[in-house]
Design a protein around this motif. Structure first.
Motif, PDB file in Angstrom:
ATOM      1  N   PRO A 257      -1.949  12.924 -43.099  1.00 36.84           N
ATOM      2  CA  PRO A 257      -0.871  12.056 -42.586  1.00 36.84           C
ATOM      3  C   PRO A 257      -1.389  10.795 -41.903  1.00 36.84           C
ATOM      4  CG  PRO A 257      -0.404  14.356 -42.098  1.00 36.84           C
ATOM      5  CD  PRO A 257      -1.811  14.319 -42.633  1.00 36.84           C
ATOM      6  N   ASP A 258      -2.526  10.905 -41.204  1.00 36.32           N
ATOM      7  CA  ASP A 258      -3.065   9.749 -40.478  1.00 36.32           C
ATOM      8  C   ASP A 258      -4.245   9.111 -41.198  1.00 36.32           C
ATOM      9  OD1 ASP A 258      -4.746  11.888 -40.162  1.00 36.32           O
ATOM     10  OD2 ASP A 258      -5.075  11.611 -38.002  1.00 36.32           O
ATOM     11  N   VAL A 259      -4.291   9.244 -42.525  1.00 39.46           N
ATOM     12  CA  VAL A 259      -5.382   8.666 -43.307  1.00 39.46           C
ATOM     13  C   VAL A 259      -5.493   7.165 -43.041  1.00 39.46           C
ATOM     14  CG1 VAL A 259      -3.892   8.287 -45.304  1.00 39.46           C
ATOM     15  CG2 VAL A 259      -6.364   8.458 -45.629  1.00 39.46           C
ATOM     16  N   VAL A 260      -6.725   6.655 -43.065  1.00 34.55           N
ATOM     17  CA  VAL A 260      -6.986   5.237 -42.831  1.00 34.55           C
ATOM     18  C   VAL A 260      -7.763   4.664 -44.013  1.00 34.55           C
ATOM     19  CG1 VAL A 260      -8.052   3.517 -41.326  1.00 34.55           C
ATOM     20  CG2 VAL A 260      -7.064   5.591 -40.342  1.00 34.55           C
ATOM     21  N   PHE A 261      -7.293   3.560 -44.543  1.00 36.35           N
ATOM     22  CA  PHE A 261      -8.016   2.812 -45.569  1.00 36.35           C
ATOM     23  C   PHE A 261      -8.584   1.549 -44.936  1.00 36.35           C
ATOM     24  CE2 PHE A 261      -8.070  -0.830 -48.404  1.00 36.35           C
ATOM     25  CZ  PHE A 261      -8.829  -0.365 -49.476  1.00 36.35           C
ATOM     26  N   ARG A 262      -9.869   1.308 -45.142  1.00 35.78           N
ATOM     27  CA  ARG A 262     -10.512   0.098 -44.613  1.00 35.78           C
ATOM     28  C   ARG A 262     -11.287  -0.586 -45.734  1.00 35.78           C
ATOM     29  NH1 ARG A 262     -11.810   4.080 -40.773  1.00 35.78           N
ATOM     30  NH2 ARG A 262     -10.746   3.868 -38.759  1.00 35.78           N
ATOM     31  N   ALA A 263     -11.294  -1.898 -45.704  1.00 33.82           N
ATOM     32  CA  ALA A 263     -12.028  -2.682 -46.696  1.00 33.82           C
ATOM     33  C   ALA A 263     -13.024  -3.582 -45.998  1.00 33.82           C
ATOM     34  CB  ALA A 263     -11.062  -3.517 -47.533  1.00 33.82           C
ATOM     35  N   ASP A 264     -14.209  -3.703 -46.571  1.00 34.87           N
ATOM     36  CA  ASP A 264     -15.175  -4.629 -45.988  1.00 34.87           C
ATOM     37  C   ASP A 264     -14.751  -6.060 -46.328  1.00 34.87           C
ATOM     38  OD1 ASP A 264     -16.004  -5.187 -48.591  1.00 34.87           O
ATOM     39  OD2 ASP A 264     -17.995  -4.315 -48.368  1.00 34.87           O
ATOM     40  N   PRO A 265     -15.374  -7.077 -45.715  1.00 27.96           N
ATOM     41  CA  PRO A 265     -14.934  -8.460 -45.948  1.00 27.96           C
ATOM     42  C   PRO A 265     -14.933  -8.874 -47.414  1.00 27.96           C
ATOM     43  CG  PRO A 265     -16.359  -8.363 -44.027  1.00 27.96           C
ATOM     44  CD  PRO A 265     -16.408  -7.004 -44.644  1.00 27.96           C
ATOM     45  N   THR A 266     -15.907  -8.400 -48.178  1.00 27.79           N
ATOM     46  CA  THR A 266     -15.959  -8.762 -49.594  1.00 27.79           C
ATOM     47  C   THR A 266     -14.783  -8.166 -50.344  1.00 27.79           C
ATOM     48  OG1 THR A 266     -18.378  -8.822 -49.472  1.00 27.79           O
ATOM     49  CG2 THR A 266     -17.396  -8.753 -51.657  1.00 27.79           C
ATOM     50  N   ALA A 267     -14.474  -6.903 -50.079  1.00 29.99           N
ATOM     51  CA  ALA A 267     -13.320  -6.267 -50.724  1.00 29.99           C
ATOM     52  C   ALA A 267     -12.023  -6.949 -50.310  1.00 29.99           C
ATOM     53  CB  ALA A 267     -13.281  -4.780 -50.379  1.00 29.99           C
TER      54      ALA A 267
ATOM     55  N   SER B  98      -7.725  -7.160 -50.995  1.00 28.29           N
ATOM     56  CA  SER B  98      -7.360  -5.941 -50.292  1.00 28.29           C
ATOM     57  C   SER B  98      -6.958  -6.231 -48.857  1.00 28.29           C
ATOM     58  CB  SER B  98      -8.542  -4.969 -50.280  1.00 28.29           C
ATOM     59  OG  SER B  98      -8.299  -3.894 -49.397  1.00 28.29           O
ATOM     60  N   GLN B  99      -6.083  -5.409 -48.320  1.00 31.23           N
ATOM     61  CA  GLN B  99      -5.838  -5.458 -46.890  1.00 31.23           C
ATOM     62  C   GLN B  99      -7.069  -4.906 -46.172  1.00 31.23           C
ATOM     63  OE1 GLN B  99      -1.750  -3.463 -47.161  1.00 31.23           O
ATOM     64  NE2 GLN B  99      -1.578  -4.750 -45.342  1.00 31.23           N
ATOM     65  N   ALA B 100      -7.376  -5.477 -45.027  1.00 30.95           N
ATOM     66  CA  ALA B 100      -8.539  -5.018 -44.285  1.00 30.95           C
ATOM     67  C   ALA B 100      -8.359  -3.598 -43.778  1.00 30.95           C
ATOM     68  CB  ALA B 100      -8.833  -5.956 -43.111  1.00 30.95           C
ATOM     69  N   GLU B 101      -7.120  -3.232 -43.461  1.00 32.38           N
ATOM     70  CA  GLU B 101      -6.872  -1.879 -42.967  1.00 32.38           C
ATOM     71  C   GLU B 101      -5.442  -1.463 -43.285  1.00 32.38           C
ATOM     72  OE1 GLU B 101      -8.568  -0.484 -39.129  1.00 32.38           O
ATOM     73  OE2 GLU B 101      -6.476  -0.126 -38.568  1.00 32.38           O
ATOM     74  N   ILE B 102      -5.295  -0.225 -43.746  1.00 31.58           N
ATOM     75  CA  ILE B 102      -3.980   0.363 -44.028  1.00 31.58           C
ATOM     76  C   ILE B 102      -3.971   1.753 -43.405  1.00 31.58           C
ATOM     77  CG2 ILE B 102      -2.351   1.048 -45.818  1.00 31.58           C
ATOM     78  CD1 ILE B 102      -3.870  -0.814 -47.731  1.00 31.58           C
ATOM     79  N   ARG B 103      -2.921   2.080 -42.686  1.00 31.17           N
ATOM     80  CA  ARG B 103      -2.848   3.376 -41.995  1.00 31.17           C
ATOM     81  C   ARG B 103      -1.625   4.174 -42.450  1.00 31.17           C
ATOM     82  NH1 ARG B 103      -6.042   4.387 -37.683  1.00 31.17           N
ATOM     83  NH2 ARG B 103      -7.441   2.702 -37.041  1.00 31.17           N
ATOM     84  N   GLY B 104      -1.833   5.485 -42.544  1.00 29.53           N
ATOM     85  CA  GLY B 104      -0.743   6.384 -42.865  1.00 29.53           C
ATOM     86  C   GLY B 104      -0.686   6.752 -44.331  1.00 29.53           C
ATOM     87  N   ALA B 105      -0.308   8.012 -44.604  1.00 30.12           N
ATOM     88  CA  ALA B 105      -0.312   8.520 -45.975  1.00 30.12           C
ATOM     89  C   ALA B 105       0.638   7.740 -46.881  1.00 30.12           C
ATOM     90  CB  ALA B 105       0.043  10.006 -45.967  1.00 30.12           C
ATOM     91  N   GLN B 106       1.813   7.389 -46.384  1.00 30.50           N
ATOM     92  CA  GLN B 106       2.784   6.666 -47.206  1.00 30.50           C
ATOM     93  C   GLN B 106       2.228   5.326 -47.673  1.00 30.50           C
ATOM     94  OE1 GLN B 106       6.008   7.339 -48.231  1.00 30.50           O
ATOM     95  NE2 GLN B 106       6.128   9.404 -47.361  1.00 30.50           N
TER      96      GLN B 106
ATOM     97  N   ASP C 227     -13.058   4.114 -47.356  1.00 32.03           N
ATOM     98  CA  ASP C 227     -13.728   2.852 -47.046  1.00 32.03           C
ATOM     99  C   ASP C 227     -14.083   2.148 -48.347  1.00 32.03           C
ATOM    100  OD1 ASP C 227     -14.160   2.835 -44.028  1.00 32.03           O
ATOM    101  OD2 ASP C 227     -14.947   4.802 -44.559  1.00 32.03           O
ATOM    102  N   ALA C 228     -13.516   0.962 -48.567  1.00 32.39           N
ATOM    103  CA  ALA C 228     -13.803   0.173 -49.758  1.00 32.39           C
ATOM    104  C   ALA C 228     -14.973  -0.759 -49.467  1.00 32.39           C
ATOM    105  CB  ALA C 228     -12.575  -0.638 -50.161  1.00 32.39           C
ATOM    106  N   ILE C 229     -16.023  -0.620 -50.245  1.00 34.67           N
ATOM    107  CA  ILE C 229     -17.255  -1.390 -50.036  1.00 34.67           C
ATOM    108  C   ILE C 229     -17.514  -2.235 -51.267  1.00 34.67           C
ATOM    109  CG2 ILE C 229     -19.738  -1.221 -49.604  1.00 34.67           C
ATOM    110  CD1 ILE C 229     -18.997   1.680 -48.466  1.00 34.67           C
ATOM    111  N   ALA C 230     -17.595  -3.540 -51.084  1.00 35.64           N
ATOM    112  CA  ALA C 230     -17.835  -4.447 -52.205  1.00 35.64           C
ATOM    113  C   ALA C 230     -19.004  -5.390 -51.951  1.00 35.64           C
ATOM    114  CB  ALA C 230     -16.572  -5.256 -52.512  1.00 35.64           C
ATOM    115  N   ASP C 231     -19.521  -5.414 -50.730  1.00 35.25           N
ATOM    116  CA  ASP C 231     -20.675  -6.270 -50.441  1.00 35.25           C
ATOM    117  C   ASP C 231     -21.863  -5.819 -51.287  1.00 35.25           C
ATOM    118  OD1 ASP C 231     -22.225  -8.186 -48.601  1.00 35.25           O
ATOM    119  OD2 ASP C 231     -23.341  -6.305 -48.426  1.00 35.25           O
ATOM    120  N   PRO C 232     -22.457  -6.697 -52.088  1.00 35.60           N
ATOM    121  CA  PRO C 232     -23.529  -6.292 -53.010  1.00 35.60           C
ATOM    122  C   PRO C 232     -24.727  -5.639 -52.324  1.00 35.60           C
ATOM    123  CG  PRO C 232     -22.702  -8.463 -53.592  1.00 35.60           C
ATOM    124  CD  PRO C 232     -22.078  -8.116 -52.272  1.00 35.60           C
TER     125      PRO C 232
END
Length: 290
Positions: free
Chosen positions: A201-211, A216-224, A273-278
């Motif tokens: 329910p409290d899952v967190v999505f985070r993206a690095d600056p490259t992503a 991408s949004q830098a941060e998204i919170r919540g399962a929905q 965690d989305a990582i795109a920095d080479p």
């Protein structure tokens, strides 16, 4: 035959062995290839004619290069997230032939590869050289900067950790893979409810600056919200070993562009965690599991 051509031929005869040594130490085919290439450059700058056992010399050089790369990994820190965005991450609908990477991983075993990544650099080098390639401790000692007896202890300590963790890691990774495979299947098919069941329910999505710069949004919170981000996407994503755990990779034109590092607890995904920095991707040592 020119001297340079003769030297190149001798090096090519050892390339497969050197790549195998480097891959087992680094867990990344790209980094292994870099280490082997660096060994070739050092060979061209050396007095190769004075080397009696070229294969042994090259193995030692590659091992030292790998040890430096492993130590460099430990000293680096991840950059903080600073970029904001508004659009969900766009996972391209593409795939790539990573057969060589998969073959290399299969030849070692995913569980062992994971455990090797937990070892200290000197332990990993000593263990790989002795237990996998039968190098005597007298030759390992100068590579890791220890006495032969201390090198033996390094390998022994690593061996105990590998033996103790192997069975548990295999079970844990198998369960993680089931969850990740199901998550990607739900994402591709647009099964929103299935996605929700796999997210805490409290899952967190985070993206690095490259992503984030990729949309991408830098941060998204919540399962929905996180489920909505991935709903109907992931067409070109593949299950992969990411930073020692089962995660996701996205390859475009044969090049790794994005890795998703997943945190899984109690059968649900708690963080992505989305990582795109080479540079960061190279350090992760991402390995395809498809």
């Amino acid at each position: 035959m020119t001297e340079e051509k003769f030297l190149a031929d001798r090096f090519e005869a050892n390339r497969a062995h050197l790549r195998a040594v480097a891959y087992r130490m680094l867990g990344s085919q790209n980094e292994a290839d870099d280490a082997v290439q660096e060994a070739w450059l050092r060979l061209t700058r050396s007095d190769a004619g004075a080397v009696e056992n070229l294969g042994g010399w090259l193995t030692t050089v590659v091992a030292r290069i790998c040890l430096d790369m492993l130590r460099s990994r430990k000293s680096r820190r991840e950059e903080p997230l600073e970029v904001d965005g508004s659009a969900p991450i766009a996972i391209p609908d593409t795939s790539a032939d990573l057969e060589r990477e998969a073959i290399m991983a299969d030849s070692i075993g995913i569980a062992l590869l994971v455990v090797l990544q937990t070892l200290a650099p000197a332990e990993r080098v000593a263990f790989v050289l002795h237990d996998m390639f039968d190098l005597p401790f007298d030759e390992i000692a100068p590579i890791v900067g220890r006495t032969p007896e201390a090198s033996r202890q390094l390998a022994s300590r690593a061996r105990r950790r590998v033996q103790g963790a192997d069975a548990k890691a295999e079970t844990d990774r198998s369960r993680q893979r089931e969850i990740v495979d199901a998550f990607l299947a739900a994402s591709r098919s647009g099964d929103f409810q299935a996605l929700l069941t796999m997210l805490a329910p409290d899952v967190v999505f985070r993206a690095d600056p490259t992503a984030a710069r990729m949309g991408s949004q830098a941060e998204i919170r919540g399962a929905q919200a996180v489920a909505a981000t991935f709903n109907g996407r992931a067409q070109g994503a593949q299950t992969a070993l990411v930073d020692g755990g089962v995660g996701v990779q996205v390859v475009v034109g044969g090049q790794l562009r994005v890795a998703l590092r997943l945190t899984i607890a109690d059968g649900r995904i708690t963080a992505i965690d989305a990582i795109a920095d080479p540079d960061h991707l190279a350090r992760l040592g991402v390995t395809s599991l498809d």
